[in-house]
Design an enzyme around this catalytic site. Structure first.
Site, PDB file in Angstrom:
ATOM      1  N   ASP A 119      -7.118  -1.984   3.577  1.00 29.25           N
ATOM      2  CA  ASP A 119      -6.132  -2.998   3.164  1.00 29.25           C
ATOM      3  C   ASP A 119      -6.475  -4.386   3.698  1.00 29.25           C
ATOM      4  OD1 ASP A 119      -4.490  -1.071   1.914  1.00 29.25           O
ATOM      5  OD2 ASP A 119      -3.609  -0.532   3.836  1.00 29.25           O
TER       6      ASP A 119
ATOM      7  N   ASP B 248       0.877  -1.167   0.000  1.00 33.65           N
ATOM      8  CA  ASP B 248       0.000   0.000   0.000  1.00 33.65           C
ATOM      9  C   ASP B 248       0.915   1.219   0.000  1.00 33.65           C
ATOM     10  OD1 ASP B 248      -2.361   1.621   0.435  1.00 33.65           O
ATOM     11  OD2 ASP B 248      -1.615   1.861   2.474  1.00 33.65           O
TER      12      ASP B 248
END
Length: 641
Positions: free
Chosen positions: A519, A319
């Site tokens: 996430d 990420d």
């Protein structure tokens, strides 16, 4: 007082040795009672393992090496080899004590963590007095007093006073962290500053330290794939040995003209040397040691299987925000259009009254500037645009370009601003009345260590990907100086999950590194989900490993640790299998005695355990807190100042 398993094993080994030596001395002196001393040695050293072996066989229908050792010792005594039976028991007991030591040494980190959890707290009452109560009785919103040098009893919010906190127990970082009022503090960390008051934000069993303890405990009780495989074949292997040993006794006796004593003796030697003790100890002690080392360095694995899988990693996705980048914007470009940076003091006075990340970034950028104090400054926050104030009759505004009704930007200024936008940067303007006095480019910069860590994975042949919900230009700006193989921007949580599933299908062993709630689905679907410790609880809960400090270098360290674990386990398996094969062949050709067989067999077990303990040593690797990409992206700040 009940002795620990490690002390019990050590005492059993000592008594076994003393009885064995006593029996040997009695035998040499011609005494007829020496067998009694050897029997006491076998009982004192082998009773516990034999009992555990019988119970395991009875309850789980699972044969193990403890039974083989007990049968071999009894068999040696039956044919009159009392000393060999006692020595076999002693060395087996010694290796068991060493394995217990290795296990306890590996679990030392969780014991230290448990000891760090304070048992009592000073609750602050409404009348200003404090009472000492168990931490478990604290409730949400309770106020707690934390004296200087004391452990913070529970997770909470720092009230009123700033302080310096030693968070080594949580992050493994030895440098204290400066905390300001309103910051989160964690139970088990140490207050190095003056006495302060905090507000309880979590229950005692839900604190970060409590979670760490549970994670490490679960990890050390979850075997690796190799350990699970060895455990499965142990039962089959022992059955095969128990079938072959009688054949080893009767076939030579009936068909090779061996005497009964020689045949039985060779059967007992085979029972000893064919036992898979070293093979069984090849993986578990090493895995426990590696998990312990990871915990000590601020990396928590939820099981040996995840630590083992990292060595086979083929693709890793990151990420962007908070993982590859710092997670907060920083000023990369600053240009004043007025002489002597007119309006800088007013700008800082306005921004200091805001908690907005962009405002804090500008204040941080000019932290060394000796600003002029502007008294009684009244700042108005215009939602969706920025802030404005009036100083000596002049209106100053800071915010978006649309905050001013000025005529269109001049061509040369448009070109400069568009360049910043093309680099994915956010542009903030300072207006003096209707004219632009200054403008600033801001970007969430890569972490200093990001470039080196990505280069490491690239050199290891591991495919790297950056996934972000930001726009493509912003993603490209961050990735410009980073060795990223693939970039995916404008991703929703379901997009991230779909991409991780695709990579898992293509590369088989993949990892996802993230820190946010968005996430979590991707972390759960990766072969190995890696959560940043300063991220959300949801991300930590679904991940397979947690980096307690948001330091990507710990990810590199984990890969090196996993490769070392795999290398050591492979060494142990090859070595133990080779020793077993060599000892079996030596017995078939009648060139090895029972004492030598015992030494060779149990000696290999001890060496395997000691080899696994090498993983208790911290993995050395080059660190880089100041990467070149970080310097390149921020170097021009000095020029523009």
């Amino acid at each position: 007082m009940k002795l620990s398993k490690e002390k019990q094993a050590a005492l059993s080994t000592v008594f076994c040795f003393l009885f064995m030596i006593t029996g040997l001395l009695l035998e040499k002196s011609g005494s007829s009672i020496y067998p009694i001393s050897f029997v006491l040695a076998i009982i004192s050293g082998g009773a516990k393992q034999t009992k555990e072996g019988i119970l395991d066989t009875w309850k789980n229908k699972h044969l193990n090496v403890d039974l083989l050792m007990a049968l071999a010792a009894v068999g040696a005594c039956i044919i009159g080899n009392w000393f060999e039976g006692a020595m076999l028991t002693f060395i087996f007991c010694l290796s068991g004590a060493l394995e217990e030591y290795a296990t306890n040494k590996s679990k030392k980190e969780i014991s230290n963590l448990i000891n760090m959890q304070p048992e009592t707290a000073l609750k602050l009452m409404e009348d200003g007095k404090t009472i000492e109560i168990p931490v478990s009785e604290l409730k949400l919103k309770d106020h707690v007093l934390v004296p200087k040098g004391s452990s913070i009893p529970i997770d909470g919010i720092l009230l009123a006073r700033d302080s310096s906190i030693d968070e080594a127990a949580i992050s493994g970082e030895s440098i204290p962290v400066e905390k300001q009022a309103g910051a989160e503090v964690f139970g088990g960390t140490i207050n190095l500053g003056e006495v302060f008051t905090m507000e309880v934000s979590k229950k005692s069993d839900d604190t970060l330290l409590a979670k760490i303890v549970r994670l490490v405990d679960e990890a050390q009780n979850t075997p690796s794939q190799t350990a699970s495989f060895i455990d499965k074949i142990e039962n089959i292997y022992v059955k095969i040995v128990l079938i072959i040993v009688p054949l080893m006794i009767f076939i030579p006796y009936l068909f090779l003209d061996w005497s009964w004593n020689e045949s039985f003796y060779r059967g007992m030697v085979l029972l000893v040397v064919a036992s898979p003790c070293a093979l069984v100890a090849s993986a578990t002690p090493a895995t426990l040691a590696a998990i312990s080392t990871g915990a000590k360095d601020g990396v928590l694995f939820k099981g040996g299987i995840y630590l083992e899988n990292i060595a086979d990693l083929k693709a890793i996705a990151f990420d962007k925000t908070g993982t590859l980048t710092k997670g907060v914007p920083a000023v990369t470009d600053a240009l004043f259009l007025t002489e002597n940076r007119d309006g800088l003091d007013i700008l800082l006075a306005m921004e200091q009254q805001s908690t907005h990340p962009l405002a804090q970034a500008i204040v941080s950028f000019y932290k060394d500037h000796n600003e002029k104090i502007i008294e009684d400054l009244v700042v108005h926050n215009i939602v969706g645009f920025g802030m404005e104030t009036v100083v000596e009759g002049i209106t100053w505004r800071v915010g978006k370009q649309s905050f001013s009704d000025e005529e269109p930007l001049k061509p040369e200024l448009i070109q400069q601003v568009e360049k910043l936008h093309s680099e994915g940067k956010t542009v903030i303007y300072l207006f003096k009345e209707k004219e632009i006095a200054a403008y600033f480019g801001l970007l969430d910069l890569p972490k200093p260590e990001a470039k080196n860590v990505l280069e490491y994975f690239k050199n290891e042949g591991i495919h790297t990907t950056m996934i972000t919900g930001d726009h493509l230009k912003t993603a490209q700006a961050v990735a410009a100086d980073l060795p990223i193989d693939e970039i995916h921007a404008d991703c929703l949580p379901e997009d991230k999950t779909a991409l991780i599933k695709q990579q898992k299908e293509k590369y088989k062993v993949n990892a996802m590194v993230g820190d946010g709630i968005n996430d979590a689905p991707a972390l759960a679907n990766a072969t190995i989900g890696v959560a940043m410790g300063e991220g959300t609880d949801v991300a930590m809960d679904v991940a397979d490993m947690v980096l307690m400090k948001n330091d990507l270098e710990k990810l590199q360290m984990s890969h090196l640790l996993s490769k070392k674990l795999k290398r050591i386990v492979t060494q142990n398996i090859i070595f133990s299998a080779a020793v077993i094969l060599l000892l079996i062949l030596s017995n078939l050709f009648q060139v090895i005695s029972l004492p030598l067989g015992v030494i060779g067999h149990e000696g290999s077990t001890i060496l395997v355990i000691l080899n696994g303990l090498r993983l208790l040593k911290t993995i050395p690797f080059p660190t880089s807190k100041d990467s070149s990409s970080h310097e390149q992206m921020t170097g021009k700040l000095i020029e523009n100042r």
